[in-house]
Scaffold this motif. Sequence first.
Motif, PDB file in Angstrom:
ATOM      1  N   SER A 480       2.714  -4.794   6.521  1.00 35.63           N
ATOM      2  CA  SER A 480       1.512  -4.019   6.194  1.00 35.63           C
ATOM      3  C   SER A 480       0.352  -4.357   7.126  1.00 35.63           C
ATOM      4  N   ALA A 481       0.252  -5.622   7.559  1.00 32.34           N
ATOM      5  CA  ALA A 481      -0.807  -5.989   8.508  1.00 32.34           C
ATOM      6  C   ALA A 481      -0.601  -5.271   9.840  1.00 32.34           C
ATOM      7  N   ALA A 502      -1.107  -1.606   0.578  1.00 33.58           N
ATOM      8  CA  ALA A 502       0.136  -2.381   0.608  1.00 33.58           C
ATOM      9  C   ALA A 502      -0.152  -3.843   0.933  1.00 33.58           C
ATOM     10  N   HIS A 503      -1.082  -4.061   1.849  1.00 36.75           N
ATOM     11  CA  HIS A 503      -1.422  -5.433   2.228  1.00 36.75           C
ATOM     12  C   HIS A 503      -2.044  -6.183   1.056  1.00 36.75           C
ATOM     13  N   GLY A 504      -2.910  -5.495   0.326  1.00 37.65           N
ATOM     14  CA  GLY A 504      -3.502  -6.124  -0.852  1.00 37.65           C
ATOM     15  C   GLY A 504      -2.453  -6.500  -1.877  1.00 37.65           C
ATOM     16  N   ASN A 505      -1.491  -5.617  -2.120  1.00 35.66           N
ATOM     17  CA  ASN A 505      -0.423  -5.926  -3.072  1.00 35.66           C
ATOM     18  C   ASN A 505       0.409  -7.114  -2.608  1.00 35.66           C
ATOM     19  N   ALA A 517      -8.180  -8.939  -2.700  1.00 34.02           N
ATOM     20  CA  ALA A 517      -9.309  -8.124  -3.162  1.00 34.02           C
ATOM     21  C   ALA A 517     -10.039  -7.491  -1.981  1.00 34.02           C
ATOM     22  N   GLU A 518     -10.198  -8.243  -0.896  1.00 36.84           N
ATOM     23  CA  GLU A 518     -10.873  -7.703   0.287  1.00 36.84           C
ATOM     24  C   GLU A 518     -10.063  -6.558   0.904  1.00 36.84           C
ATOM     25  N   ALA A 519      -8.735  -6.699   0.921  1.00 38.52           N
ATOM     26  CA  ALA A 519      -7.889  -5.617   1.448  1.00 38.52           C
ATOM     27  C   ALA A 519      -8.044  -4.358   0.607  1.00 38.52           C
TER      28      ALA A 519
END
Length: 755
Positions: A480-481, A502-505, A517-519
């Motif tokens: 995701s990154a 997706a990155h946050g998950n 949370a920032e993602a």
Amino acid sequence: MVDGDHVNLSHGEFHGNVVGKEVHIHAAPSPTALSALPAAPAVFTGRAAEVAELSRALDPDIGDGSESVVISAVAGLGGVGKTALALHVAHKARGKGWFPGGALFVDLRGYDKVPVTAEQAVSSLLQALGVADADLPPTPEEQYGRYRAELSSREPVLIVLDNACDPAQIAPLLPGEGAGHRVLVTSRDVQDSLPVRQFRVDALTPEASRELIDRSLRRNDPDDDRVSKERAAIDRLTELCGRLPLALLIASALLRKRRRRQASTLTAELQGATDRVLALHLERGVDQYGKQLSLRPVFDLSYARLEPELARVFRLLGLAPGDDIGAGPAAELTELPPEHLEPLLDELVAASLLTALPGGDRWRMHDLVREFARAVVAEEPELRDEADKARIRLLGHYFVRTFNATALFPQPSANAPDDYFDDPARAESWLDSEITGLVAAAQWTDTENDVLAWTAMLLGLHLDGYLRHRRAFRVMATVSAVACHAAHRLGYAEGEAQAYNAHGNALRGLWRYEEGAEAFRQALALYEQLGDLDGQAMTWNNLGLTLRALDRYDDAIDAYGKSARLYAELGGQARANVVRGNLGLALEGSGRLDEAHAVLQAALARHLESGDRNGEARVQASFGVLYGSLGRHTESLDAIMRSLALYEELGDWYSRAQALPLLGFALSDLKAHEEALAAHTYARDWFRRFNDGHKEATAWDCMGAELMLLRRIPEAMSAAQRALQLYEACEDLDSAARLRNYIDTVHELLRIAQA
């Protein structure tokens, strides 16, 4: 330890009719006691199974005696240690007195530009057998006959034909009559046309690789203890060398050259090398047989022998992402139909440039061989263009099938396409088999070819659901990154928002909640710019889940409220109801128990009205938590039991496993600690089955707490230690620190009590 492909065995000189070639061969003048073997390798490690198997082939006491001559062939990649193995076994056999007639050795230099022919070799073999120059027959055919006649009258002789490339080099040098002769052949190619016992040699084990470096260093300096002191760096170094003996010997020589420096410096250099194969090279110096320590020429010679079409297939297979490749992706890369491709794959396997995996439909290329193939491509512009087209073909193949598979898996939708997969199980099986390649291909975004970058990015986005289901959060975070950066560079805001979600998950799955949370905030900002209300609603819910994990209940309540309102506006009542269930838990966490009860009651009513059994099961589990906080423990137990029954009815075993700890807590609240322990033990077994290390750690943690309440202190501490190990393996540092402090405190209290 050396590979015969690189060993210079020059002590005697060939004097026959040779054009453009000087042949060096070991031979003693005595016709009665031949001892022509080169010295045994100074450093030889591992290979216990191979040594035993090859020794059995040479042992005169094994077999029914029907074979007067036994021919054994050792095949393997250049640099894998074939000659070292052959010489080690040959010296061992001679030491046991198995070959009283002596031993002959000839390096056929099969992979040099001008290999030694059988015609050239037989003349020197005859001289080694005591035939004077003046007595040599005039024609090759007569020389072969004289050679066989000389062997027929001797006691058993061991003949080592090293570094053969062609059966035509070998066949004329085989003995005819005689008893007990043995021929040992080494070659990069499988000898499938000759009546031989074929052996294959692969890379060393991690332990043998480490030992090879250690013995090489200590032979030079007995006080060199870098292997024992820098275990992690050495292990990584052996991986970078592909555990290939020649590469390990080169690394050992480089380490000896930098005696006062840490091994980690070489590891870092190889890890950062643009061309690792080229970097495995010693500028000056040779091995014990006089051969230069350099890996690239070895692979160059193997590649140069390939016919043009086979060379093309080899190069393109080197582009394959992941550790191995299946028949379908291989056909896409090479643009060849299976019936045309498969014989070429067999040729590469026979040449030791490819390994066929069990099952017959997947192949693997050695790590360093793959590096070499890619370097060949990078060196020529026309080959780079060929490679880009091949990658685009493969990505298209992966993307279409991933799109179809993820539409069916894990929950098939009403409009799921079935072009390639007719059921979720088949889709899941395909994803499982191809996931390594899919993940690697999804990272092909760092390229000037926008078609390649776009397709790789889209592939990564479509892998999100599958990776989340498999709880492969570290992989998911990487993919995701990469997708985030690629989408931003390509100006694809919608894809960037999806990638940030997706990155946050993934980060939430890795317990990196602040970063998660920032993602999600990044995703929200993009969805707001796009005016995408559905994306905003989804992301507010994800942010709420993350904030609740951080115990920031008021912020989570606000996020859930925004998500539910947006879903309601969009007419997505089912999804709004899921969010309201999450809201109920946030209200419970903040102590607003009456509000939580009202929200959960409304959510349950909607689930019952719509017939959503899965939603009903989730809310019943939430009621179990809420009733526990209200002190209504019997009602808590009843709600959790209803949830478990619903999940079992639905066949949702993972969600059922997640509800089992709640059952344990409810039973513990009722002072039923034995039953609570059983519930947590049951949960542990399920999470182990699902390969969910973190939830297994939590189950062990809870088991330890119940065992402590039962005053089974040694068992409690053992469970806590196991939980700690799993938390550390999962890199949940907060849980590990908490549990470590608890264990230390209990030990201190026990010490005081015993004082």
